[in-house]
Motif scaffolding. Structure first.
Motif, short mmCIF file in Angstrom:
data_model
loop_
_atom_site.label_atom_id
_atom_site.label_comp_id
_atom_site.label_asym_id
_atom_site.label_seq_id
_atom_site.Cartn_x
_atom_site.Cartn_y
_atom_site.Cartn_z
N ASP A 89 0.84 -1.19 0.00
CA ASP A 89 0.00 0.00 0.00
C ASP A 89 0.87 1.24 0.00
OD1 ASP A 89 -2.77 -0.95 0.09
OD2 ASP A 89 -2.18 -1.84 2.01
N PHE A 90 0.44 2.26 -0.76
CA PHE A 90 1.14 3.53 -0.83
C PHE A 90 0.13 4.63 -0.51
CE2 PHE A 90 3.17 0.46 -3.58
CZ PHE A 90 4.51 0.59 -3.27
N PRO A 91 -0.11 4.87 0.78
CA PRO A 91 -1.17 5.80 1.20
C PRO A 91 -1.03 7.20 0.61
CG PRO A 91 -0.39 4.51 3.07
CD PRO A 91 0.55 4.24 1.94
N LYS A 92 0.19 7.72 0.54
CA LYS A 92 0.37 9.08 0.03
C LYS A 92 -0.03 9.18 -1.44
CE LYS A 92 3.96 10.61 3.25
NZ LYS A 92 5.35 11.16 3.40
N LYS A 93 0.20 8.13 -2.19
CA LYS A 93 -0.16 8.13 -3.60
C LYS A 93 -1.58 7.60 -3.83
CE LYS A 93 4.57 7.53 -5.37
NZ LYS A 93 4.63 8.81 -6.10
N LYS A 94 -2.22 7.12 -2.75
CA LYS A 94 -3.56 6.52 -2.84
C LYS A 94 -3.56 5.35 -3.84
CE LYS A 94 -5.99 10.82 -1.67
NZ LYS A 94 -4.77 11.61 -1.39
N VAL A 95 -2.54 4.51 -3.70
CA VAL A 95 -2.33 3.40 -4.63
C VAL A 95 -2.16 2.10 -3.85
CG1 VAL A 95 -0.70 2.39 -6.29
CG2 VAL A 95 -1.34 4.80 -6.47
N HIS A 96 -2.78 1.03 -4.34
CA HIS A 96 -2.61 -0.32 -3.81
C HIS A 96 -2.00 -1.18 -4.92
CE1 HIS A 96 -3.41 -3.99 -1.57
NE2 HIS A 96 -4.00 -4.49 -2.63
N VAL A 97 -1.05 -2.04 -4.54
CA VAL A 97 -0.33 -2.86 -5.51
C VAL A 97 -0.42 -4.34 -5.14
CG1 VAL A 97 1.97 -3.42 -6.43
CG2 VAL A 97 1.28 -1.03 -6.18
N LEU A 98 -0.66 -5.16 -6.14
CA LEU A 98 -0.64 -6.61 -6.00
C LEU A 98 0.40 -7.17 -6.95
CD1 LEU A 98 -2.21 -9.31 -5.01
CD2 LEU A 98 -3.33 -9.15 -7.24
N TRP A 99 1.21 -8.12 -6.48
CA TRP A 99 2.11 -8.79 -7.42
C TRP A 99 1.81 -10.28 -7.44
CZ3 TRP A 99 5.86 -12.41 -6.06
CH2 TRP A 99 6.26 -12.45 -4.72
N LEU A 100 1.94 -10.84 -8.64
CA LEU A 100 1.64 -12.25 -8.88
C LEU A 100 2.91 -12.98 -9.29
CD1 LEU A 100 -1.59 -11.82 -11.06
CD2 LEU A 100 -1.49 -12.22 -8.59
N SER A 101 3.12 -14.15 -8.72
CA SER A 101 4.26 -14.98 -9.12
C SER A 101 3.82 -15.92 -10.24
CB SER A 101 4.78 -15.79 -7.93
OG SER A 101 3.77 -16.61 -7.40
N PRO A 102 4.69 -16.19 -11.20
CA PRO A 102 4.30 -16.98 -12.37
C PRO A 102 4.13 -18.46 -12.03
CG PRO A 102 6.64 -16.53 -12.43
CD PRO A 102 6.09 -15.75 -11.26
N PRO A 103 3.36 -19.16 -12.85
CA PRO A 103 3.21 -20.60 -12.65
C PRO A 103 4.52 -21.32 -12.91
CG PRO A 103 2.24 -19.94 -14.73
CD PRO A 103 2.59 -18.68 -14.01
#
Length: 308
Positions: A89-103
């Motif tokens: 989470d990046f509260p100052k930028k109002k951004v949420h990030v998800l990362w996915l690992s490959p199969p």
């Protein structure tokens, strides 16, 4: 890359390497076609490294509203075997990030496009639209059509906007509050950046410090926010990114402005301490530092900064 029919996700639950490679290859080709400077850097890496290119991650930006957020991109890839790796989470930028690992699929190590080493991680950021001012929310929502987010992957492969081209007035107003929002309104699901896996490159580019020096010597502007070489607290994740070039964008009202486009990043993941004594030819991706670094990721986002 040959054409491929879009199969049912259910028939490939757990992942289809051919399908995934074709989708990701199409996204990559669109990204390189639309970003001349990024393509120049990509070709330099390819020429120095004898075409053995491997990717750490692909990064996308989205709006968290009306089905256009993280789920609009992640759901298909999760159906094909990608797994949630972590969130930031990046509260100052109002951004949420998800990362996915490959199969964990059998990818032929042939040096061609996506097919060299493991498939890239996917990093998807969403702007928390509900946390913006009412005026900014209204600008964003008037462009997003109900259910349009279902076409996210198709939009990314084609490099076309799902919504109408914005006006320069709306863009300017949005940019005052959130450059992330303004950038996403203009470029949509076009890939924000690719990151090379430095630890999988050869020759001169196998060391991220050499990469930094090489591109500085070539006259490329690097992102110096937090330092040109960004190092995680544990010292095991090293990152360098170029500043994005500015491209002419024609808006719906006929106004043309230069707007930062996409960029290139380099990531070196060092071997975890407990595996330092392993023979180098036995080292796999899971023996290296995984995940993202909060502070570094925040600095990397500044690669599309609108102002100096």
């Amino acid at each position: 890359m040959g054409s491929v029919d879009l199969p049912s996700a259910l028939s490939f639950k757990g992942g289809s390497e051919i399908f995934l490679q074709d989708v990701l290859e199409s996204i990559l080709k669109t990204y390189l076609r639309k970003n001349p400077m990024a393509k120049t850097i990509w070709e330099l890496v390819k020429s120095v490294d004898n075409e053995k290119i491997s990717y750490d991650h692909f990064f996308f930006r989205t709006f968290k509203v009306d089905g256009y957020g993280i789920d609009s991109l992640s759901s298909l890839f999760i159906d094909y075997g990608y797994k949630v790796g972590g969130r930031l989470d990046f509260p100052k930028k109002k951004v949420h990030v998800l990362w996915l690992s490959p199969p964990d699929v059998n990818v032929v190590d042939n040096g061609y496009g996506i097919g060299n080493g493991p498939l890239p991680r996917l990093v998807i950021a969403e702007l928390l639209v509900d946390e913006l001012s009412r005026e900014s929310q209204e600008i964003i929502r008037k462009y997003l059509k109900p259910e349009g987010g279902k076409q996210a992957v198709l939009s990314s492969t084609l490099g076309s906007l799902i919504w109408e081209k914005p006006t320069s007035t709306d863009f300017n107003q949005l940019a005052k509050e959130s450059e992330f929002a303004a950038w996403t309104l203009v470029y949509g699901y076009t890939m924000n950046h690719i990151a090379f896996a430095v630890h999988r490159l050869k020759y001169r580019f196998s060391d991220i410090k050499c990469i930094k020096e090489y591109f500085e010597e070539k006259g490329f502007e690097l992102n110096k926010d937090g330092g040109a070489l960004k190092v995680s607290q544990d010292g095991l994740l090293l990152q360098v990114s170029a500043m994005s070039e500015k491209l002419d964008v024609e808006f719906a009202d006929g106004v043309t402005k230069t707007v930062p486009a996409s960029f290139i990043e380099f990531v070196e993941r060092l071997i975890l301490p407990q595996f330092n004594d392993m023979p180098h030819d036995e080292i796999k991706e899971f023996h290296r530092r995984e995940g993202l670094e909060q502070a570094s990721a925040c600095h990397i986002m500044e690669s599309t900064r609108f102002t100096a």
